[in-house]
Scaffold this motif. Structure first.
Motif, PDB file in Angstrom:
ATOM      1  N   ILE A 117      43.485  26.901  40.138  1.00  0.00           N
ATOM      2  CA  ILE A 117      42.888  28.235  40.051  1.00  0.00           C
ATOM      3  C   ILE A 117      42.499  28.676  41.453  1.00  0.00           C
ATOM      4  O   ILE A 117      41.854  27.938  42.195  1.00  0.00           O
ATOM      5  N   PHE A 118      42.886  29.886  41.795  1.00  0.00           N
ATOM      6  CA  PHE A 118      42.636  30.442  43.126  1.00  0.00           C
ATOM      7  C   PHE A 118      41.680  31.620  43.033  1.00  0.00           C
ATOM      8  O   PHE A 118      41.849  32.519  42.199  1.00  0.00           O
ATOM      9  N   ALA A 119      40.677  31.616  43.901  1.00  0.00           N
ATOM     10  CA  ALA A 119      39.708  32.713  43.950  1.00  0.00           C
ATOM     11  C   ALA A 119      40.251  33.832  44.821  1.00  0.00           C
ATOM     12  O   ALA A 119      40.237  33.745  46.045  1.00  0.00           O
ATOM     13  N   SER A 120      40.737  34.895  44.163  1.00  0.00           N
ATOM     14  CA  SER A 120      41.147  36.088  44.881  1.00  0.00           C
ATOM     15  C   SER A 120      40.001  37.097  44.831  1.00  0.00           C
ATOM     16  O   SER A 120      38.863  36.732  44.522  1.00  0.00           O
ATOM     17  N   SER A 121      40.291  38.340  45.125  1.00  0.00           N
ATOM     18  CA  SER A 121      39.207  39.317  45.282  1.00  0.00           C
ATOM     19  C   SER A 121      39.652  40.718  44.899  1.00  0.00           C
ATOM     20  O   SER A 121      40.821  41.086  45.085  1.00  0.00           O
ATOM     21  N   ALA A 122      38.695  41.498  44.407  1.00  0.00           N
ATOM     22  CA  ALA A 122      38.943  42.917  44.136  1.00  0.00           C
ATOM     23  C   ALA A 122      39.270  43.685  45.402  1.00  0.00           C
ATOM     24  O   ALA A 122      39.775  44.803  45.335  1.00  0.00           O
ATOM     25  N   ALA A 123      39.015  43.077  46.561  1.00  0.00           N
ATOM     26  CA  ALA A 123      39.318  43.744  47.827  1.00  0.00           C
ATOM     27  C   ALA A 123      40.793  44.083  47.967  1.00  0.00           C
ATOM     28  O   ALA A 123      41.158  44.973  48.740  1.00  0.00           O
ATOM     29  N   ALA A 169      45.405  32.994  39.270  1.00  0.00           N
ATOM     30  CA  ALA A 169      44.577  33.644  40.291  1.00  0.00           C
ATOM     31  C   ALA A 169      43.571  34.567  39.606  1.00  0.00           C
ATOM     32  O   ALA A 169      43.920  35.299  38.673  1.00  0.00           O
ATOM     33  N   LEU A 170      42.347  34.529  40.081  1.00  0.00           N
ATOM     34  CA  LEU A 170      41.276  35.365  39.534  1.00  0.00           C
ATOM     35  C   LEU A 170      40.748  36.287  40.621  1.00  0.00           C
ATOM     36  O   LEU A 170      40.295  35.815  41.668  1.00  0.00           O
ATOM     37  N   ARG A 171      40.813  37.583  40.373  1.00  0.00           N
ATOM     38  CA  ARG A 171      40.286  38.567  41.314  1.00  0.00           C
ATOM     39  C   ARG A 171      38.817  38.820  40.988  1.00  0.00           C
ATOM     40  O   ARG A 171      38.473  39.581  40.096  1.00  0.00           O
ATOM     41  N   PHE A 172      37.941  38.165  41.752  1.00  0.00           N
ATOM     42  CA  PHE A 172      36.507  38.338  41.547  1.00  0.00           C
ATOM     43  C   PHE A 172      36.078  39.697  42.072  1.00  0.00           C
ATOM     44  O   PHE A 172      36.454  40.102  43.170  1.00  0.00           O
ATOM     45  N   PHE A 173      35.225  40.367  41.300  1.00  0.00           N
ATOM     46  CA  PHE A 173      34.595  41.585  41.782  1.00  0.00           C
ATOM     47  C   PHE A 173      33.274  41.181  42.456  1.00  0.00           C
ATOM     48  O   PHE A 173      33.222  40.134  43.080  1.00  0.00           O
ATOM     49  N   ASN A 174      32.238  41.949  42.423  1.00  0.00           N
ATOM     50  CA  ASN A 174      31.050  41.671  43.240  1.00  0.00           C
ATOM     51  C   ASN A 174      30.121  40.683  42.534  1.00  0.00           C
ATOM     52  O   ASN A 174      29.345  41.055  41.656  1.00  0.00           O
ATOM     53  N   VAL A 175      30.202  39.439  42.956  1.00  0.00           N
ATOM     54  CA  VAL A 175      29.484  38.351  42.301  1.00  0.00           C
ATOM     55  C   VAL A 175      28.055  38.253  42.845  1.00  0.00           C
ATOM     56  O   VAL A 175      27.830  38.390  44.044  1.00  0.00           O
ATOM     57  N   TYR A 176      27.106  37.981  41.943  1.00  0.00           N
ATOM     58  CA  TYR A 176      25.721  37.773  42.363  1.00  0.00           C
ATOM     59  C   TYR A 176      25.097  36.695  41.498  1.00  0.00           C
ATOM     60  O   TYR A 176      25.607  36.364  40.416  1.00  0.00           O
ATOM     61  N   GLY A 177      23.994  36.130  41.964  1.00  0.00           N
ATOM     62  CA  GLY A 177      23.281  35.138  41.183  1.00  0.00           C
ATOM     63  C   GLY A 177      22.537  34.150  42.059  1.00  0.00           C
ATOM     64  O   GLY A 177      22.519  34.268  43.286  1.00  0.00           O
ATOM     65  N   ARG A 213      30.070  49.544  42.674  1.00  0.00           N
ATOM     66  CA  ARG A 213      30.602  48.204  42.567  1.00  0.00           C
ATOM     67  C   ARG A 213      30.499  47.708  41.124  1.00  0.00           C
ATOM     68  O   ARG A 213      29.610  48.117  40.375  1.00  0.00           O
ATOM     69  N   ASP A 214      31.410  46.837  40.755  1.00  0.00           N
ATOM     70  CA  ASP A 214      31.342  46.130  39.482  1.00  0.00           C
ATOM     71  C   ASP A 214      30.653  44.799  39.764  1.00  0.00           C
ATOM     72  O   ASP A 214      31.265  43.864  40.264  1.00  0.00           O
ATOM     73  N   PHE A 215      29.348  44.742  39.477  1.00  0.00           N
ATOM     74  CA  PHE A 215      28.572  43.533  39.742  1.00  0.00           C
ATOM     75  C   PHE A 215      28.726  42.552  38.583  1.00  0.00           C
ATOM     76  O   PHE A 215      28.460  42.905  37.430  1.00  0.00           O
ATOM     77  N   ILE A 238      47.539  36.724  37.002  1.00  0.00           N
ATOM     78  CA  ILE A 238      46.402  37.149  37.804  1.00  0.00           C
ATOM     79  C   ILE A 238      45.479  37.950  36.904  1.00  0.00           C
ATOM     80  O   ILE A 238      45.947  38.780  36.115  1.00  0.00           O
ATOM     81  N   PHE A 239      44.180  37.708  37.012  1.00  0.00           N
ATOM     82  CA  PHE A 239      43.223  38.402  36.161  1.00  0.00           C
ATOM     83  C   PHE A 239      42.069  38.951  36.985  1.00  0.00           C
ATOM     84  O   PHE A 239      41.595  38.300  37.921  1.00  0.00           O
ATOM     85  N   ASN A 240      41.605  40.144  36.598  1.00  0.00           N
ATOM     86  CA  ASN A 240      40.343  40.670  37.121  1.00  0.00           C
ATOM     87  C   ASN A 240      39.183  39.952  36.439  1.00  0.00           C
ATOM     88  O   ASN A 240      39.219  39.707  35.229  1.00  0.00           O
ATOM     89  N   VAL A 241      38.137  39.661  37.219  1.00  0.00           N
ATOM     90  CA  VAL A 241      36.914  39.106  36.636  1.00  0.00           C
ATOM     91  C   VAL A 241      35.746  39.965  37.091  1.00  0.00           C
ATOM     92  O   VAL A 241      35.359  39.958  38.260  1.00  0.00           O
ATOM     93  N   GLY A 242      35.195  40.713  36.163  1.00  0.00           N
ATOM     94  CA  GLY A 242      34.056  41.577  36.447  1.00  0.00           C
ATOM     95  C   GLY A 242      33.243  41.765  35.187  1.00  0.00           C
ATOM     96  O   GLY A 242      33.429  41.063  34.189  1.00  0.00           O
ATOM     97  N   SER A 243      32.360  42.746  35.219  1.00  0.00           N
ATOM     98  CA  SER A 243      31.566  43.073  34.035  1.00  0.00           C
ATOM     99  C   SER A 243      32.188  44.213  33.249  1.00  0.00           C
ATOM    100  O   SER A 243      31.837  44.444  32.097  1.00  0.00           O
ATOM    101  N   GLY A 244      33.101  44.946  33.894  1.00  0.00           N
ATOM    102  CA  GLY A 244      33.704  46.109  33.256  1.00  0.00           C
ATOM    103  C   GLY A 244      32.854  47.358  33.361  1.00  0.00           C
ATOM    104  O   GLY A 244      33.162  48.375  32.755  1.00  0.00           O
TER     105      GLY A 244
END
Length: 313
Positions: A117-123, A169-177, A213-215, A238-244
Motif C-alpha cells: 500500500i502506497f500513501a499518495s496525496s490529494a495534491a 495506492a491511497l490518495r490521502f486528503f488532509n489528515v489530522y489527529g 479542505r477535506d479534513f 487507486i482510491f481517495n481517502v477523505g471524509s467526503g
C-alpha cells in the motif's frame, strides 16, 4: 500477518502500526527518524524496529529477503510540499526512486507478499476547479511533491498490471489527529491551529482563509488501510481517502473558537507556492469496499483534543 510499515514512527505510520499491533499482527517499523519519533511507537519491540533510510537499498533488500513480509504499508516520504519545492532532486530520490526500488525488491525476492500500500496525496489533483475530486478528475500537479506522489502511485499500478504485484495506492486528503507535530513546517493546519489556541498565539492564514479542505481523521485513514489490506478487489487500484465533506480554514478557525470558548488574533499572509485552493474527495469507490468515515470535523476535533490531553501534549 507479518507487516512492515515504512515511516512507521511518524504521525500516520504510528497510528497504523498501533492498530495492526493491537489486532495481533507481527508489526515491523522502518524509519530513519528524520521526522518520525521513536516515542510514537513504544509498543514496537526493539528487534522489530529498523532505523534505516528508505534509500539504503542494500539494507532494504536484506530485510525484505529475510522477513518475507505479507503486507507493506509504504508511508516513508518527504511529506513537505515546501521541502520538495526547495529541493526536488532529493525529494524525488525519496518519493519516487525509493518507491520504485521497494516495488522491484518485492517483485524479485518476496514470495509471500500479499499487499503493498502506497500513501499518495490529494495534491495530485492540483487546482482543477471541478469538485469533488474523483478518479476521473484531471491530474494537475502544482508542486514537485504532487508530481512525485503521482509517479509513485502509477508505478504501483504498473507493477500490478505487468508483474502481478498486489498493490494499492491511497490518495490521502488532509489528515489530522493525535501525534501530529504542530512545530514542523509540514504539519497539518489543524495541529497548528491547536497549538496557537493552546498558547494564545497569533494564527496566520496562508491566503484569504476561504480555501477549503477535506479534513479526514487519522483513524479513518487507518480504517481505509485495513480495508484494502483485506480486499483483493482493491489490487491495482487507486482510491481517495477523505471524509467526503469540505470545510474552509475560516470555518475551522471558528470551530476552534467554539470548542475553546475563546478567540485568538489572526492575520492574512501570502499564499504558499504549490498550495491548492479547494479540495474535496469523492470516496464512493472506497465506500463500495466497505469504507465509511466515522469522524466528521466536530467529533474528530473533540477526540483529537481529548487524546492530546491524555497523552500530555
Amino acid at each position: 500477518m507479518n507487516i512492515l510499515i515504512t515511516g512507521g514512527a511518524g504521525f500516520i505510520g504510528s497510528h497504523t502500526a498501533e492498530y495492526f499491533h493491537e489486532n495481533g499482527n507481527d508489526v515491523f517499523v522502518l524509519d530513519n527518524l528524520s521526522t518520525g519519533k521513536i516515542e510514537n511507537i513504544p509498543f514496537i519491540n526493539q528487534e522489530n524496529f529498523f532505523n534505516i533510510d528508505i534509500r539504503d537499498y542494500n539494507k532494504i533488500e536484506a530485510i525484505i529477503k529475510e522477513f518475507q513480509f505479507d503486507v507493506i504499508v509504504h508511508l516513508a516520504a518527504v511529506v513537505s510540499v515546501v521541502d520538495t519545492v526547495k529541493d526536488p532532486i532529493t525529494s524525488n530520490e525519496v518519493n519516487v526512486e525509493a518507491t520504485l526500488n521497494l516495488l522491484d525488491i518485492n517483485k524479485k525476492y518476496n514470495q509471500n507478499i500479499k499487499k503493498i500500500i502506497f500513501a499518495s496525496s490529494a495534491a495530485v489533483y492540483g487546482n482543477d476547479p471541478i469538485l469533488p475530486k474523483t478518479m476521473d478528475s484531471m491530474i494537475r500537479p502544482a508542486s514537485p511533491y504532487a508530481i512525485q506522489k503521482y509517479a509513485g502511485e502509477q508505478y504501483l499500478k504498473i507493477y500490478n498490471s505487468l508483474y502481478g504485484l498486489p498493490t494499492v495506492a491511497l490518495r490521502f486528503f488532509n489528515v489530522y489527529g493525535p501525534k501530529q507535530d504542530p512545530k514542523s513546517q509540514y504539519s497539518g493546519v489543524l495541529s497548528i491551529l491547536k497549538n496557537k489556541f493552546d498558547n494564545g498565539d497569533e494564527f496566520i492564514f496562508n491566503g484569504d482563509g476561504l480555501q477549503t479542505r477535506d479534513f479526514v481523521f487519522v483513524k479513518d485513514i487507518v480504517n481505509a488501510i485495513n480495508i484494502v489490506v483485506n480486499n483483493d478487489n482493491a489490487n491495482g487500484n487507486i482510491f481517495n481517502v477523505g471524509s467526503g465533506k469540505a470545510s474552509s480554514l475560516m470555518e475551522m478557525f471558528e470551530t476552534f473558537q467554539q470548542i475553546y470558548n475563546k478567540t485568538i488574533s489572526y492575520r492574512y499572509g501570502d499564499e504558499r507556492a504549490g498550495d491548492v485552493k479547494h479540495s474535496l474527495a469523492d470516496i464512493s469507490s472506497l465506500v463500495k469496499l466497505g469504507y465509511q468515515p466515522n469522524y466528521q470535523v466536530n467529533n474528530g476535533l473533540k477526540e483529537y483534543l481529548n487524546s492530546e490531553i491524555k497523552l500530555g501534549i
